[in-house]
Design an enzyme around this catalytic site. Structure first.
Site, short mmCIF file in Angstrom:
data_model
loop_
_atom_site.label_atom_id
_atom_site.label_comp_id
_atom_site.label_asym_id
_atom_site.label_seq_id
_atom_site.Cartn_x
_atom_site.Cartn_y
_atom_site.Cartn_z
N GLY A 32 0.76 -1.24 0.00
CA GLY A 32 0.00 0.00 0.00
C GLY A 32 0.79 1.29 0.00
CG LEU A 48 -10.49 -9.34 -14.11
CD1 LEU A 48 -9.54 -8.29 -14.68
CD2 LEU A 48 -10.59 -10.52 -15.08
CG ASN A 58 -4.52 -0.59 -12.29
OD1 ASN A 58 -4.21 -0.62 -11.08
ND2 ASN A 58 -4.00 -1.42 -13.17
CG HIS A 66 0.87 -1.96 -15.76
ND1 HIS A 66 0.49 -3.17 -15.21
CD2 HIS A 66 1.90 -2.23 -16.60
CE1 HIS A 66 1.24 -4.13 -15.72
NE2 HIS A 66 2.11 -3.58 -16.57
CG ASP A 82 -2.60 -4.45 -17.00
OD1 ASP A 82 -3.04 -3.82 -16.02
OD2 ASP A 82 -1.79 -5.38 -16.92
C1 GRF Z 1 2.53 -0.80 -7.83
O1 GRF Z 1 3.75 -1.03 -8.45
C2 GRF Z 1 1.46 -0.60 -8.87
O2 GRF Z 1 1.96 -0.18 -10.09
C3 GRF Z 1 0.89 -1.96 -9.04
O3 GRF Z 1 1.00 -2.57 -7.78
C4 GRF Z 1 2.07 -2.00 -7.05
C5 GRF Z 1 1.57 -1.67 -5.69
O4 GRF Z 1 2.58 -1.33 -4.80
N1 GRF Z 1 -0.41 -1.91 -9.67
P1 GRF Z 1 2.20 -0.71 -3.39
O5 GRF Z 1 1.38 -1.75 -2.64
O6 GRF Z 1 1.43 0.54 -3.63
O7 GRF Z 1 3.51 -0.43 -2.69
#
Ligand code: GRF
Length: 192
Positions: A12, A87, A102, A104, A145
């Site tokens: 998080g 999902l 989202n 990525h 995605d």
């Molecule tokens: C991030 O790298 C984001 O791009 C992906 O999941 C990861 C989450 O990391 N969708 P965190 O839990 O926010 O540290």
């Protein structure tokens, strides 16, 4: 007020940035943090900040009315995914069409899709010899995605990069851009 639900499954760090960025925002706030995982570290980060949390494990999502009632009870109008590992069901994507965002950790459409998350992404990028990677912030549809891209930012992959060193620099970009891009999208494209 736009009320955001942040969905996260794990650590998080992006959720934390979002919670802090919108803490005193006049028009947007994080109303609730939702996880499929009761042990997710993100839940304690929300509680520390006095933000309500909800745990909805995978099977709970089959109960459409109950799930939507949870989100309605917080007047949620925008969903922001921050490391959410499942999902979303089609009814949910449909209910919040164009209102689910989202991030990525690569430049979509490359290095996306099922199984492409976390270090899998950075390993694939380094192994491919790609010269660039970065972040993509996009709307969510029924496919992994594949929703409309709202923003992307690239960085150079260095010859000496390992998946770990690349992950760190990509994460810095995520932390810098996710909340402001979410803010801009909400304020310029969505009505309360
Ligand atoms: C991030 O790298 C984001 O791009 C992906 O999941 C990861 C989450 O990391 N969708 P965190 O839990 O926010 O540290």
């Amino acid at each position: 007020m736009h009320q955001i639900a942040v969905l996260a499954s794990g650590f998080g760090s992006n959720a934390e940035k979002l919670m802090d960025y919108f803490q005193n925002h006049p028009q947007i706030r994080v109303a609730v943090v939702v996880s499929n995982n009761a042990a997710a570290h993100v839940l304690s980060k929300a509680k520390e900040r006095g933000i309500p949390v909800e745990v909805l494990p995978g099977p709970a999502w089959e109960k459409r009315e109950k799930v939507l009632a949870v989100f309605d009870s917080y007047h949620v109008s925008v969903i922001v995914l921050a490391g959410y590992m499942r999902l979303l069901p089609p009814y949910f994507v449909d209910t919040y069409r164009n209102r689910i965002i989202n991030i990525h950790p690569a430049l979509l459409p490359a290095f996306g899709g099922k199984g492409m998350y976390g270090m899998h992404v950075h390993r694939a990028v380094v192994e491919s010899g790609a010269k660039k990677s970065g972040i993509t912030i996009h709307l969510v549809n029924e496919q992994y995605d594949e929703g409309e891209i709202l923003f992307s930012k690239y960085l150079e992959v260095l010859p000496e990069d390992t998946p770990e060193s690349l992950a760190k620099r990509v994460q810095d970009l995520e932390h810098r851009y996710y909340a402001p891009v979410v803010e801009k999208y909400i304020l310029s494209s969505l009505h309360t």
